[in-house]
Design a protein around this motif. Structure first.
Motif, mmCIF file in Angstrom:
data_model
loop_
_atom_site.group_PDB
_atom_site.id
_atom_site.type_symbol
_atom_site.label_atom_id
_atom_site.label_comp_id
_atom_site.label_asym_id
_atom_site.label_seq_id
_atom_site.Cartn_x
_atom_site.Cartn_y
_atom_site.Cartn_z
ATOM 1 N N PRO A 32 7.206 -0.895 26.909
ATOM 2 C CA PRO A 32 7.028 -2.086 27.750
ATOM 3 C C PRO A 32 7.747 -2.011 29.091
ATOM 4 C CG PRO A 32 8.577 -2.541 25.979
ATOM 5 C CD PRO A 32 7.990 -1.197 25.705
ATOM 6 N N THR A 33 8.741 -1.111 29.233
ATOM 7 C CA THR A 33 9.466 -1.017 30.508
ATOM 8 C C THR A 33 9.199 0.297 31.227
ATOM 9 O OG1 THR A 33 11.417 -0.125 29.377
ATOM 10 C CG2 THR A 33 11.314 -2.518 29.681
ATOM 11 N N ALA A 34 8.231 1.080 30.768
ATOM 12 C CA ALA A 34 7.960 2.382 31.387
ATOM 13 C C ALA A 34 7.491 2.198 32.824
ATOM 14 C CB ALA A 34 6.902 3.133 30.581
ATOM 15 N N ASP A 35 7.993 3.033 33.718
ATOM 16 C CA ASP A 35 7.574 3.072 35.129
ATOM 17 C C ASP A 35 7.901 1.790 35.890
ATOM 18 O OD1 ASP A 35 6.393 5.595 34.564
ATOM 19 O OD2 ASP A 35 4.607 4.585 33.823
ATOM 20 N N LEU A 36 8.823 0.992 35.402
ATOM 21 C CA LEU A 36 9.193 -0.241 36.096
ATOM 22 C C LEU A 36 10.514 -0.032 36.835
ATOM 23 C CD1 LEU A 36 8.418 -3.020 33.453
ATOM 24 C CD2 LEU A 36 6.887 -2.004 35.148
ATOM 25 N N ASP A 37 10.682 -0.774 37.923
ATOM 26 C CA ASP A 37 11.980 -0.755 38.597
ATOM 27 C C ASP A 37 13.008 -1.495 37.738
ATOM 28 O OD1 ASP A 37 12.206 -3.698 39.579
ATOM 29 O OD2 ASP A 37 10.193 -3.073 40.202
ATOM 30 N N ALA A 38 14.272 -1.376 38.103
ATOM 31 C CA ALA A 38 15.346 -1.917 37.267
ATOM 32 C C ALA A 38 15.217 -3.430 37.083
ATOM 33 C CB ALA A 38 16.699 -1.563 37.885
ATOM 34 N N ASP A 39 14.902 -4.168 38.146
ATOM 35 C CA ASP A 39 14.792 -5.628 38.030
ATOM 36 C C ASP A 39 13.648 -6.028 37.114
ATOM 37 O OD1 ASP A 39 16.942 -5.983 39.708
ATOM 38 O OD2 ASP A 39 15.708 -6.205 41.515
ATOM 39 N N SER A 40 12.487 -5.365 37.268
ATOM 40 C CA SER A 40 11.342 -5.690 36.411
ATOM 41 C C SER A 40 11.640 -5.343 34.961
ATOM 42 C CB SER A 40 10.100 -4.937 36.890
ATOM 43 O OG SER A 40 9.726 -5.343 38.188
ATOM 44 N N ALA A 41 12.291 -4.188 34.735
ATOM 45 C CA ALA A 41 12.629 -3.793 33.358
ATOM 46 C C ALA A 41 13.572 -4.805 32.727
ATOM 47 C CB ALA A 41 13.245 -2.396 33.349
ATOM 48 N N ARG A 42 14.550 -5.287 33.489
ATOM 49 C CA ARG A 42 15.471 -6.298 32.941
ATOM 50 C C ARG A 42 14.730 -7.586 32.610
ATOM 51 N NH1 ARG A 42 19.248 -3.967 36.632
ATOM 52 N NH2 ARG A 42 18.542 -5.382 38.292
ATOM 53 N N ALA A 43 13.770 -7.984 33.477
ATOM 54 C CA ALA A 43 13.021 -9.214 33.211
ATOM 55 C C ALA A 43 12.205 -9.083 31.930
ATOM 56 C CB ALA A 43 12.111 -9.534 34.402
ATOM 57 N N VAL A 44 11.542 -7.941 31.734
ATOM 58 C CA VAL A 44 10.761 -7.730 30.507
ATOM 59 C C VAL A 44 11.680 -7.704 29.292
ATOM 60 C CG1 VAL A 44 9.288 -6.092 29.273
ATOM 61 C CG2 VAL A 44 8.875 -6.540 31.696
ATOM 62 N N THR A 45 12.833 -7.054 29.425
ATOM 63 C CA THR A 45 13.790 -7.005 28.311
ATOM 64 C C THR A 45 14.266 -8.400 27.944
ATOM 65 O OG1 THR A 45 14.518 -4.791 28.967
ATOM 66 C CG2 THR A 45 15.989 -6.053 27.542
ATOM 67 N N ARG A 46 14.597 -9.222 28.950
ATOM 68 C CA ARG A 46 15.035 -10.602 28.653
ATOM 69 C C ARG A 46 13.927 -11.375 27.939
ATOM 70 N NH1 ARG A 46 17.404 -10.240 33.912
ATOM 71 N NH2 ARG A 46 15.580 -11.302 34.804
ATOM 72 N N GLY A 47 12.684 -11.166 28.349
ATOM 73 C CA GLY A 47 11.576 -11.845 27.687
ATOM 74 C C GLY A 47 11.439 -11.445 26.238
ATOM 75 N N LEU A 48 11.578 -10.148 25.968
ATOM 76 C CA LEU A 48 11.494 -9.677 24.583
ATOM 77 C C LEU A 48 12.628 -10.252 23.740
ATOM 78 C CD1 LEU A 48 10.592 -5.917 25.245
ATOM 79 C CD2 LEU A 48 9.098 -7.646 24.216
ATOM 80 N N LEU A 49 13.833 -10.277 24.269
ATOM 81 C CA LEU A 49 14.966 -10.807 23.507
ATOM 82 C C LEU A 49 14.819 -12.304 23.276
ATOM 83 C CD1 LEU A 49 17.897 -8.817 25.160
ATOM 84 C CD2 LEU A 49 16.755 -8.368 22.969
ATOM 85 N N ALA A 50 14.243 -13.020 24.260
ATOM 86 C CA ALA A 50 14.012 -14.456 24.061
ATOM 87 C C ALA A 50 12.998 -14.694 22.950
ATOM 88 C CB ALA A 50 13.517 -15.079 25.382
#
Length: 550
Positions: free
Chosen positions: A503-521
């Motif tokens: 889900p975070t492949a090829d994303l910049d650091a900010d986008s990867a963090r946003a996706v990670t926060r969404g998954l954890l939520a």
């Protein structure tokens, strides 16, 4: 004989019969406007040949020019209206038939041989009705009126003009019918090959992975090349017949015009004294009939030029008749939410795997309680995506078992299991529709899901908000934004488990963090997470890490 057997196209075109009659009437009127125009031209040329002064003309030159201009504009306007009505009728007819086909495919009515055949029938094949509606049908109406009226005018002038038209005219429909039978058979064979090639393409695309594993790419390429050449040859056969028909019928019409011109010329010069009903042929009569003869043959030539459109449409009608359910037939009942025979599963359900092997890969044993989160880690090609497919019931394992709540995952309960899963593929895919349509799920408000997926700001930045149209790959969205929208869509489905592939492949650091926060939520709400990833930060955030490669 039934209406369908007389003309199989009649039942298909009935919804637009009113528009088709209007288009035919306008087309006939446009053709008939030439009669007064020819009379005016004959009057003017007759007066000039006689050397009459402008004051002695039956109509003044200015009046003749004005009437000719007005009639010419009227003829052009009628033709434009006829074509406009015809094209609108064709568009509406094809759209209606396409909707009926889509309904039939969705409800499993009609013997459709496969996805490729369905697409071919609803797409390029169905488009073959447009030339029939816009070209052949108006030409057929003109043939029924214009030649008969011109033949009556020729009979009033003399028996030779009538004889020329009577001898030359019927030869065109006779040869047209003979050529038409061959054209219809050739069109039917072409349509059959077109559907077969589309069906084959869809089937081969579905089995592309297996064919690569079997090393059958070369054979597949040769098979497609041979079938494509066969379709090309059959298409050229249809075109050859069309060109042949046009050439033969142009010959007969040219001979008819030539014979009429010879008789009129020698009659006006006094070299021939027969063929009229009394008295010599006047220059006005000769010019008038010569101007009308091409218009006598024009509808017949137009009909012959569009004859292959009729042949293609009739061949299509035979296929549509067997595919479309009758309009009076009741619609079948809606399919149940889950296929019949689907076994129930406990909820929430734990996941376990035992001894899985697939495509030569030995996969680890898992024991996951409801609400767990795990990161599947392996090098590229190490089996992470394969394991996700097995857990989702998208593929059966070569060996071993996937257990859901203690039950073996198999054909009897796979649909029930997949209905409780969310899926985030690495390559995002959307409906080619608005964002609202992509998020629509049982009428629920997507605002909460968008906020959880860290995607509400993404929607706010779109030009039309939720009404913004997305392409199939999320045109206008960055990779991270598209992943967050995909996560919001999964949240709306209310899954027990979310399976995410990189889900975070090829994303910049900010986008990867946003996706990670969404998954954890989403995990905080009790949804289990199974994530295939190379991202060390994401794996650490999930808390549990499983090496897939063994």
């Amino acid at each position: 004989m039934s209406e369908t057997r007389k003309n199989p196209l009649t039942p298909l075109t009935r919804p637009q019969a009113g528009r088709l009659r209007v288009a035919a009437a306008l087309s006939v009127l446009a053709a008939l406007v030439w009669l007064p125009m020819a009379a005016l031209l004959a009057l003017a040329l007759d007066a000039m040949l006689r050397g009459q002064a402008a004051a002695d003309w039956p109509l003044s030159p200015l009046t003749c020019a004005g009437l000719l201009l007005a009639l010419g504009l009227a003829r052009a306007g009628l033709n434009l209206l006829a074509e406009g009505v015809g094209f609108r009728a064709a568009d509406a007819l094809i759209a209606g038939l396409r909707a009926r086909l889509a309904r039939g495919f969705a409800t499993a009515t009609g013997p459709v041989s496969g996805t490729g055949a369905s697409v071919a029938l609803a797409g390029p094949k169905l488009a073959l009705l447009a030339p029939y509606v816009t070209r052949y049908a108006p030409a057929q109406a003109r043939v029924a009126v214009v030649p008969v009226l011109i033949a009556a005018i020729a009979a009033f002038i003399g028996w030779v003009p009538l004889l020329v038209l009577v001898l030359a005219g019927p030869l065109i429909p006779v040869f047209m019918a003979l050529i038409g039978m061959a054209a219809e058979h050739a069109s039917a064979r072409q349509l059959d090959r077109m559907g077969s090639l589309n069906a084959l393409l869809a089937d081969r695309l579905g089995a592309l992975t297996d064919m690569r594993l079997l090393g059958a790419e070369g054979r597949l390429e040769r098979d497609f090349a041979a079938r494509s050449d066969d379709l090309r040859a059959r298409s050229m056969a249809v075109l050859r017949i069309a060109f042949l028909s046009s050439t033969v019928l142009e010959l007969f019409s040219a001979l008819g015009v030539a014979m009429m011109a010879v008789w009129c010329g020698f009659s006006v010069l006094g070299q021939i004294s027969f063929g009229t009903w009394g008295g010599p042929l006047t220059p006005f009569q000769a010019i008038f009939v010569l101007l009308l003869v091409p218009e006598f043959f024009r509808p017949l030539r137009d009909l012959s030029a569009a004859w292959h459109d009729r042949a293609s449409a009739r061949a299509l009608a035979a296929e549509l008749t067997t595919t479309l359910a009758p309009a009076s037939a009741p619609l079948p009942p809606l399919a149940p939410a889950l296929p019949q025979g689907t076994a129930p599963l406990p909820r929430p359900a734990a996941i376990a795997t035992r001894g899985l092997r697939h495509h030569g890969l030995a996969l680890p044993d898992l024991d996951l309680a409801p609400g767990d989160a795990v990161a599947l880690v392996a090098p590229s090609g190490g089996g992470k995506t394969t394991l996700l497919h097995l857990l989702a019931g998208l593929e059966p394992p070569d060996a071993g078992q996937v257990l859901i709540g203690g039950q073996v995952l198999g054909p009897g309960n796979a649909d029930s299991w997949r209905a409780r899963l969310g899926w985030m593929p690495q390559q995002v895919h959307f409906l080619d529709a608005s964002l609202r349509a992509n998020l629509l799920a049982e009428g629920r408000d997507p605002a909460d899901a968008l906020a959880l997926a860290q995607a509400d700001a993404v929607v706010a930045a779109l030009p039309d908000g939720r009404a913004t149209r997305l392409g199939e790959t999320g045109a206008g969205l960055s990779g991270g934004e598209a992943r967050r929208i995909t996560l919001a869509r999964a949240v709306l489905a209310g899954p027990d488990w979310l399976l995410a592939d990189e889900p975070t492949a090829d994303l910049d650091a900010d986008s990867a963090r946003a996706v990670t926060r969404g998954l954890l939520a989403l995990k905080a709400r009790g949804t289990g997470l199974i994530v295939a990833t190379h991202d060390r930060r994401l794996a650490a955030a999930l808390g549990r890490r499983v090496e897939v490669s063994t």
